[in-house]
Write a protein that holds these residues in place. Sequence first.
Motif: not given
Length: 138
Positions: A101-125
């Motif tokens: 959300a910050s705009g500090w990085v400009a991930p690709t769609a794959l990068g956004t999916a990567f960050v969201l997937a690991q965030a969801a996994a860590v939140g699940g843990f």
Amino acid sequence: MDATIAGRPRALTPAPLLRFALRLDAAASGVLALLMLLGAPLLADPLGLPEGLLRGAGLVCLPYAAVLAWMTGRPSLPAWAVWSVIGLNAVWTADSLLLLASGWVAPTALGTAFVLAQAAAVGGFALLQWRGLARSRA
């Protein structure tokens, strides 16, 4: 849940769910650490994430995974240690979302999916660990 008795950490006998959640977190964190440390040069462009960010995240995950692996082998754990793991997972999840959300990085769609997937996994843990903590015996 009171985490101390007379100022001393309260020991818990981890419930099977808590042990499972800690083991799963340790394994996933270790794999993610190695992936980001060793694969940072190859992943940076497709993900649109800086190589240094990937390496830094990997460097954080590696000792974290080792501590979790050590915790899973203990017959009892201090409640504060489990709460710390849950808190760190909650912070990681929030920071991952903040990064996007910050705009500090400009991930690709794959990068956004990567960050969201690991965030969801860590939140699940964190959620599994919290539920496992509630089922553990003092």
